[in-house]
Design a protein around this motif. Structure first.
Motif, PDB file in Angstrom:
ATOM      1  N   THR A  48      11.216 -24.035   4.376  1.00 11.55           N
ATOM      2  CA  THR A  48      10.288 -23.687   5.466  1.00 11.55           C
ATOM      3  C   THR A  48       8.958 -23.200   4.902  1.00 11.55           C
ATOM      4  N   ILE A  49       9.025 -22.338   3.916  1.00 14.18           N
ATOM      5  CA  ILE A  49       7.787 -21.832   3.307  1.00 14.18           C
ATOM      6  C   ILE A  49       7.002 -22.978   2.674  1.00 14.18           C
ATOM      7  N   ARG A  50       7.682 -23.866   1.980  1.00 13.00           N
ATOM      8  CA  ARG A  50       6.989 -24.962   1.298  1.00 13.00           C
ATOM      9  C   ARG A  50       6.397 -25.964   2.280  1.00 13.00           C
ATOM     10  N   GLU A  51       7.036 -26.160   3.430  1.00 16.51           N
ATOM     11  CA  GLU A  51       6.461 -27.045   4.443  1.00 16.51           C
ATOM     12  C   GLU A  51       5.121 -26.509   4.931  1.00 16.51           C
ATOM     13  N   HIS A  52       5.040 -25.199   5.082  1.00 20.80           N
ATOM     14  CA  HIS A  52       3.773 -24.612   5.520  1.00 20.80           C
ATOM     15  C   HIS A  52       2.753 -24.575   4.387  1.00 20.80           C
ATOM     16  N   LEU A  53       3.235 -24.452   3.156  1.00 19.31           N
ATOM     17  CA  LEU A  53       2.310 -24.480   2.022  1.00 19.31           C
ATOM     18  C   LEU A  53       1.592 -25.825   1.923  1.00 19.31           C
ATOM     19  N   LEU A  89       4.918 -16.649   8.748  1.00 16.19           N
ATOM     20  CA  LEU A  89       5.594 -15.443   9.215  1.00 16.19           C
ATOM     21  C   LEU A  89       6.112 -15.609  10.638  1.00 16.19           C
ATOM     22  N   THR A  90       5.380 -16.340  11.460  1.00 19.11           N
ATOM     23  CA  THR A  90       5.821 -16.565  12.842  1.00 19.11           C
ATOM     24  C   THR A  90       7.133 -17.336  12.863  1.00 19.11           C
ATOM     25  N   VAL A  91       7.215 -18.404  12.093  1.00 19.92           N
ATOM     26  CA  VAL A  91       8.430 -19.225  12.076  1.00 19.92           C
ATOM     27  C   VAL A  91       9.604 -18.444  11.500  1.00 19.92           C
ATOM     28  N   LEU A  92       9.382 -17.735  10.395  1.00 17.85           N
ATOM     29  CA  LEU A  92      10.469 -16.974   9.783  1.00 17.85           C
ATOM     30  C   LEU A  92      10.962 -15.868  10.712  1.00 17.85           C
ATOM     31  N   ASN A  99      19.965 -20.635  15.499  1.00 17.02           N
ATOM     32  CA  ASN A  99      19.110 -19.928  14.546  1.00 17.02           C
ATOM     33  C   ASN A  99      19.915 -19.266  13.435  1.00 17.02           C
ATOM     34  N   MET A 100      21.114 -18.800  13.743  1.00 13.91           N
ATOM     35  CA  MET A 100      21.947 -18.216  12.700  1.00 13.91           C
ATOM     36  C   MET A 100      22.389 -19.275  11.702  1.00 13.91           C
ATOM     37  N   LYS A 101      22.597 -20.505  12.179  1.00 18.17           N
ATOM     38  CA  LYS A 101      22.921 -21.598  11.252  1.00 18.17           C
ATOM     39  C   LYS A 101      21.756 -21.859  10.304  1.00 18.17           C
ATOM     40  N   LEU A 102      20.533 -21.787  10.838  1.00 19.58           N
ATOM     41  CA  LEU A 102      19.364 -21.949   9.973  1.00 19.58           C
ATOM     42  C   LEU A 102      19.301 -20.829   8.937  1.00 19.58           C
ATOM     43  N   LEU A 103      19.539 -19.604   9.394  1.00 22.99           N
ATOM     44  CA  LEU A 103      19.449 -18.458   8.498  1.00 22.99           C
ATOM     45  C   LEU A 103      20.520 -18.517   7.409  1.00 22.99           C
TER      46      LEU A 103
END
Length: 763
Positions: A699-704, A654-657, A686-690
């Motif tokens: 991103t979620i899977r990297e943290h998983l 959640l912090t990264v997102l 950051n807008m390019k990332l979004l």
């Protein structure tokens, strides 16, 4: 649009062809022989006051259905249009004088309970067996004291039912809403007429002043004068909301396209035809003067086939053998799962598999056994999509699949959900990188003969005053191979995040490969696989569902905004803050973030878990009130990073997102040019990332990958102090934020329906 041409068949002798008979006077007016005095209302102390729906609920329902009542339609035109006699040569028996007198006596009863008894006695055995082309044998039951336990404890006054399904009735008398062919509601006073006509408007207002002594202070502050046909008095609003709630209940617990309803108040009556687009209301008529109109209504109803009486043409009652096959197959599923409504850990009405009713659905070469629909308290409006879900047992294949049944907008530009699945299936056959977050469709499409009719009548000459433009709807049904469960029933944070990542990978594929924008990312539209992927494992995969609000961007017109759609609680802050913002994939990704936050706040341990008052306030602020400033402030002030989540993997995710999404809302001060340059560079990065297709799910899977296996104990917690978001009133966006699904493929209204959704009739 011009109204449909009425049937020109000859009517019954004595039935008025134009305006209805004016109200009967009790005594001549002392000042003028040409004036009449309204019937004096009887005391309300004799009225049986239903405890459900409450006065507040009736007001709420009347509020949500404003503008969709079209009338007054001449009675004979109503009959000839919706209930025509197909063969004028067959014998039509007239009621006997005794029957007529009994019906007329209903208007003289001193209590509602006496009205029920007299009415049932008058209609007993009607229409007679030798009455020509009768398709069903009707029975009339006084059921005012029977609160249907499977329909929110609702109790209508008189239920009219088909005797061929007697075996479904409880004790032969307790007829539930699921067996209603039609029903009748009674009121003692003419002040309860929910509608007004020019010649009777003053009379209804006058009589209401005498009878509303115990019905005061229930009106909201809403302006009830916008729609002239709708009676704006306390009694009228209350009765209209009650009728709409009863019609919604009957249409919810049956697979219905439309429903007929009779209202009798004092010596007058109206007939209403409800469908998912509007309610067509007849002129009020004096049944004490013309009782044959009531008898003719039921005779016409009895000679209609199932489709004409409002039933889905593809669905019938299941045989006992078919029901037994379904019971054996569904037995291993949680009861809420039979209807696709997993709300862990609560069971639906505590019902067991033996008490579950079934229907048989035939579409093309396939036959399915499905559950009879169930009532939910949030299904309180008869208008709209009315989504119903059920497990489905496929006869001949002996497999279990899943059915979704709803009313889709019926325009040439509408992108149908079945079309999305067909396009996905084509890609699945050729694309090796096809994501795993999609279900497979077995069959699906529009159901012929189920189109709503409001669009044919809203400009009719008899429509009084200002009304809303109806949506043209048609039943749309799909069957999916996968039988999942709601992501709301996750048991650990790793499963929840895995399902979200799978769903967002599917979302990106849908958007960037097929050019289709989902527009409704929310917890309700992410399914979780029923069993973990790995035997003995604890993590399940997720699937993105519900494409009935999806927009084909390849056909979106650039000259017009494609509009907005979705679940209000999970709208991005940008859409809430500025109505000019065009909904895009970025907004869907932010909606996904808000969905994770909502599920985590409600069902995982964090710093506010032991402080229900503050938690409730935060949930209300971020989701129920859903003001854009609240969501924007939570992101820019790093609220989610400071929540102290018990699961550290969730905390980091959640912090990264949030650190990326918040840059949509960071204001750059121009007073410091050097700082402004740095901030603009950070925002652009950051807008390019979004905007990146893979950013969110990767991103979620990297943290998983860094998260350990889920613990043995269930991480899911129930915050009972805050109910799940379920009420349509709160789920819907306001008129300025919610876009009609008919925008469909082009992204804008077709030329023939792009007029205002509200109009004032001109004479």
């Amino acid at each position: 649009m011009a109204p449909a041409e009425p049937n020109t068949q000859v009517g019954i002798p004595g039935v008025p062809q134009g305006n209805v008979t004016p109200p009967r006077s009790v005594e001549p007016d002392s000042e003028s022989k040409t004036k009449t005095t309204p019937l004096q209302p009887r005391l309300n102390k004799y009225s049986l006051k239903p405890s459900i729906p409450s006065p507040e609920k009736r007001i709420d329902v009347a509020n949500h259905t404003q503008g969709y009542y079209y009338g007054p339609m001449p009675v004979q035109e109503f009959f000839d249009t919706f209930m025509p006699y197909k063969d004028l040569s067959f014998k039509r028996n007239r009621p006997s004088e005794t029957q007529r007198e009994k019906l007329i006596s209903v208007a003289t009863m001193e209590s509602e309970s006496a009205m029920y008894t007299a009415f049932v006695d008058a209609l007993k055995g009607w229409p007679p067996p030798d009455d020509g082309r009768r398709k069903v044998e009707l029975e009339f039951h006084d059921v005012h004291s029977y609160q249907d336990p499977n329909c929110g404890e609702l109790a209508v006054d008189v239920a009219v039912v088909d005797t061929s399904i007697k075996h479904l009735w409880a004790n032969g008398k307790k007829v539930s809403f699921s067996e209603h062919e039609t029903h009748t509601e009674f009121k003692l006073s003419n002040s309860f007429d929910p509608f007004v006509e020019k010649e009777t408007n003053r009379q209804i207002e006058d009589s209401t002043q005498d009878s509303a002594d115990d019905n005061t202070n229930i009106l909201s502050t809403r302006d009830w004068g916008d729609f002239e046909f709708e009676n704006s008095t306390n009694d009228g609003i209350s009765c209209r909301g009650q009728l709409a709630y009863y019609a919604a209940a009957a249409m919810t617990v049956q697979y219905r396209t439309h429903f007929f309803q009779l209202l009798m108040f004092n010596a007058y009556a109206r007939i209403i035809r409800w469908d998912r687009s509007c309610a067509i209301v007849s002129q009020r008529f004096d049944y004490a003067e013309e009782p044959d109109l009531i008898f003719d209504f039921y005779r016409r109803l009895a000679q209609l086939d199932r489709g004409e009486r409002g039933y889905d043409p593809e669905i019938t009652y299941a045989t006992e053998g078919e029901a037994e096959l379904a019971r054996a197959a569904f037995r291993s599923f949680h009861p809420d799962g039979w209807h696709g409504r997993f709300e862990f850990p609560k069971k639906l009405h505590n019902r067991d598999i033996r008490s579950q009713a079934f229907r048989t659905l035939t579409t093309g070469d396939s036959q399915f056994v499905i559950c009879a629909p169930v009532f939910y308290p949030d299904c309180y409006t008869p208008f709209g999509r009315s989504t119903q879900r059920s497990l489905a047992y496929r006869l001949g294949k002996e497999t279990i699949c899943f059915m979704k049944h709803f009313h889709s907008q019926n325009y040439s530009t509408t992108l149908k959900e079945s079309t999305v699945y067909l396009r996905l299936d084509d890609k699945r056959k050729t694309d090796k990188n096809f994501p795993r977050g999609f279900c497979r469709m077995i069959t699906g499409g529009d159901v012929p003969g189920t189109v709503s009719i409001g669009h044919l009548f809203w400009n009719a000459s008899w429509v009084c005053g200002c009304v809303r433009e109806p949506r043209q709807l048609i039943v749309h049904r799909i069957f999916l191979e996968e039988v999942g469960r709601s992501i709301r029933t996750f048991t650990n944070a790793k499963t929840m995040l895995t399902c979200v990542a799978d769903a967002m990978e599917a979302h990106s594929y849908l958007l960037h490969v097929l050019g289709i924008l989902h527009r409704d990312i929310s917890p309700g539209n992410i399914l979780m696989e029923r069993y973990p992927e790995v035997p003995g494992g604890k993590v399940r995969r997720g699937m993105l569902i519900d494409f009935d609000h999806a927009l084909d961007l390849n056909r979106t017109g650039r000259s017009q905004s494609p509009g907005r759609s979705g679940t209000f609680q999970f709208f991005s802050a940008a859409l809430l803050l500025d109505p000019r913002v065009v909904q895009s994939g970025i907004d869907d990704r932010e909606s996904c973030f808000h969905s994770i936050v909502y599920l985590s706040m409600l069902h995982l341990q964090h710093g506010l878990s032991n402080n229900p008052t503050k938690l409730h306030a935060q949930l209300m602020s971020l989701f129920e009130d859903a003001l854009g400033t609240h969501k924007e402030g939570a992101l820019t002030q790093n609220l989610y990073q400071r929540f102290d989540w018990a699961n550290q993997g969730l905390q980091k995710t959640l912090t990264v997102l949030a650190d990326v999404i918040k840059w949509r809302y960071v204001e750059i001060a121009e007073e410091s040019p050097e700082l402004a340059v740095i901030l603009k560079k950070l925002r652009d990065e950051n807008m390019k990332l979004l905007e990146d297709r893979h950013w969110m799910h990767n991103t979620i899977r990297e943290h998983l990958k860094t998260m350990p296996d889920p613990p043995e104990e269930i991480e899911f917690v129930v915050n009972s102090h805050h109910p799940l978001v379920t009420t349509p009133a709160s789920k819907r966006s306001s008129d300025t934020l919610n876009t009609s699904n008919r925008l469909g493929l082009d992204g804008h209204l077709p030329a023939d329906i792009s007029s205002s959704n509200k109009r004032q009739k001109t004479k």
